[in-house]
Design a protein around this motif. Structure first.
Motif, PDB file in Angstrom:
ATOM      1  N   GLU A 160       1.003  -0.990   0.297  1.00  0.00           N
ATOM      2  CA  GLU A 160      -0.164  -0.199  -0.129  1.00  0.00           C
ATOM      3  C   GLU A 160       0.685   1.295   0.278  1.00  0.00           C
ATOM      4  O   GLU A 160       1.574   1.377   1.001  1.00  0.00           O
ATOM      5  CB  GLU A 160      -0.846  -0.226   1.332  1.00  0.00           C
ATOM      6  CG  GLU A 160      -1.912  -1.097   1.251  1.00  0.00           C
ATOM      7  CD  GLU A 160      -2.193  -1.458   2.866  1.00  0.00           C
ATOM      8  OE1 GLU A 160      -2.990  -1.886   3.115  1.00  0.00           O
ATOM      9  OE2 GLU A 160      -1.421  -0.938   3.844  1.00  0.00           O
ATOM     10  N   PRO A 161       0.945   2.326  -1.176  1.00  0.00           N
ATOM     11  CA  PRO A 161       1.402   3.578  -0.496  1.00  0.00           C
ATOM     12  C   PRO A 161       0.940   4.524  -0.250  1.00  0.00           C
ATOM     13  O   PRO A 161       0.128   3.999   0.253  1.00  0.00           O
ATOM     14  CB  PRO A 161       0.468   3.820  -1.926  1.00  0.00           C
ATOM     15  CG  PRO A 161      -0.116   3.108  -2.828  1.00  0.00           C
ATOM     16  CD  PRO A 161      -0.466   2.240  -2.038  1.00  0.00           C
ATOM     17  N   LYS A 162       2.119   4.807   0.988  1.00  0.00           N
ATOM     18  CA  LYS A 162       2.047   5.482   2.639  1.00  0.00           C
ATOM     19  C   LYS A 162       2.867   7.094   2.381  1.00  0.00           C
ATOM     20  O   LYS A 162       3.630   6.969   1.662  1.00  0.00           O
ATOM     21  CB  LYS A 162       3.043   4.591   3.413  1.00  0.00           C
ATOM     22  CG  LYS A 162       1.746   3.206   3.475  1.00  0.00           C
ATOM     23  CD  LYS A 162       0.908   3.809   4.642  1.00  0.00           C
ATOM     24  CE  LYS A 162       0.035   2.720   5.539  1.00  0.00           C
ATOM     25  NZ  LYS A 162      -1.247   3.032   5.604  1.00  0.00           N
ATOM     26  N   GLN A 163       1.952   8.187   2.978  1.00  0.00           N
ATOM     27  CA  GLN A 163       2.997   9.239   2.908  1.00  0.00           C
ATOM     28  C   GLN A 163       2.999   9.317   4.998  1.00  0.00           C
ATOM     29  O   GLN A 163       2.140   8.932   4.878  1.00  0.00           O
ATOM     30  CB  GLN A 163       2.745  10.523   1.674  1.00  0.00           C
ATOM     31  CG  GLN A 163       2.951  11.550   2.074  1.00  0.00           C
ATOM     32  CD  GLN A 163       1.512  12.402   1.261  1.00  0.00           C
ATOM     33  OE1 GLN A 163       1.619  13.194   1.604  1.00  0.00           O
ATOM     34  NE2 GLN A 163       2.990  12.455   0.486  1.00  0.00           N
ATOM     35  N   ILE A 164       4.280   9.746   4.739  1.00  0.00           N
ATOM     36  CA  ILE A 164       4.847  10.529   5.987  1.00  0.00           C
ATOM     37  C   ILE A 164       5.334  11.570   6.231  1.00  0.00           C
ATOM     38  O   ILE A 164       6.244  11.784   5.202  1.00  0.00           O
ATOM     39  CB  ILE A 164       5.542   9.333   7.124  1.00  0.00           C
ATOM     40  CG1 ILE A 164       5.295   9.914   8.699  1.00  0.00           C
ATOM     41  CG2 ILE A 164       6.727   8.576   6.837  1.00  0.00           C
ATOM     42  CD1 ILE A 164       5.539   9.013   9.779  1.00  0.00           C
ATOM     43  N   ILE A 165       4.919  12.888   6.617  1.00  0.00           N
ATOM     44  CA  ILE A 165       5.653  13.978   7.225  1.00  0.00           C
ATOM     45  C   ILE A 165       6.257  14.046   8.138  1.00  0.00           C
ATOM     46  O   ILE A 165       5.415  13.628   9.113  1.00  0.00           O
ATOM     47  CB  ILE A 165       4.620  15.529   7.110  1.00  0.00           C
ATOM     48  CG1 ILE A 165       3.842  15.034   6.243  1.00  0.00           C
ATOM     49  CG2 ILE A 165       5.069  16.431   7.241  1.00  0.00           C
ATOM     50  CD1 ILE A 165       4.179  16.306   4.983  1.00  0.00           C
ATOM     51  N   ALA A 166       7.735  14.080   8.773  1.00  0.00           N
ATOM     52  CA  ALA A 166       8.100  13.649   9.368  1.00  0.00           C
ATOM     53  C   ALA A 166       9.142  15.041   9.971  1.00  0.00           C
ATOM     54  O   ALA A 166      10.235  15.321   9.361  1.00  0.00           O
ATOM     55  CB  ALA A 166       9.475  12.313   9.723  1.00  0.00           C
TER      56      ALA A 166
END
Ligand code: ZN
Length: 185
Positions: free
Chosen positions: A129-135
């Motif tokens: 599954e494509p995921k995105q995180i802002i860290a």
């Protein structure tokens, strides 16, 4: 549980750009075993992250798991285990922050590294599954250290002030850094 051997600086695998993982691999027993072994190795070694090249598997896979340890990480809650595959990083700022980094592949040393403190990472998880995180802040550095391993880089390469490389015993004795200003992965 199978903790594998962590390879150290000087081993050529640590200097390769790791191969992208094909989604068809994700459900194979070999890949699932790789993830389990990476997790076991990370726990045995006391890291908060590990990358497949560190156990001599040149694939773009990394795990990150911050324990819920308020003494150490302050405001930052622990994170659940993240399985990060084929990541792409985008820097959202030029502002930098420094932490005293340690690396399972560079045992016995610690060094002060400044990195951008706000990033975006796009990746797929273990289910494809494509995921995105802002860290931000600490987690931004954790991600950058770990993703560097997938592109043949070590934190040592990022140190701009080489007077800030220390052995861990001397670090404890002479550098008055708090645990929350350090990370090992
Ligand atoms: Zn490392």
């Amino acid at each position: 549980m199978t903790a594998r051997k962590v390879i150290r600086m000087g081993h050529p695998t640590l200097r390769l750009v790791a191969e992208l993982v094909d989604v068809s691999e994700l459900k194979t027993p070999e890949f699932i075993e790789l993830l389990v072994d990476m997790y076991d190795t990370m726990k045995v070694e006391g890291g908060i992250g590990i990358a497949a090249p560190q156990i001599n598997v040149s694939k773009q896979v990394t795990l990150i798991e911050l324990p819920d340890d308020s003494d150490r990480y302050g405001e930052l809650d622990g994170t659940p285990l993240m399985v990060i595959i084929n990541p792409k990083i985008t820097y959202l700022t030029e502002d930098k922050q420094g932490f005293w980094e340690g690396c399972l592949s560079v045992p016995g040393l610690r060094g002060f590294v400044e990195r951008p403190n706000h990033i975006q990472v796009d990746y797929i998880n273990e289910h494809g599954e494509p995921k995105q995180i802002i860290a931000d802040e600490f987690l931004a550095t954790v991600f950058q250290h770990e993703l560097d391993h997938l592109f043949g880089k070590l934190y040592i390469d990022r140190i701009t002030d080489t007077t800030k490389i220390t052995y861990t015993e001397e670090f404890s004795e002479f550098i008055k850094a708090k645990p929350k200003d350090t990370l090992d992965e």
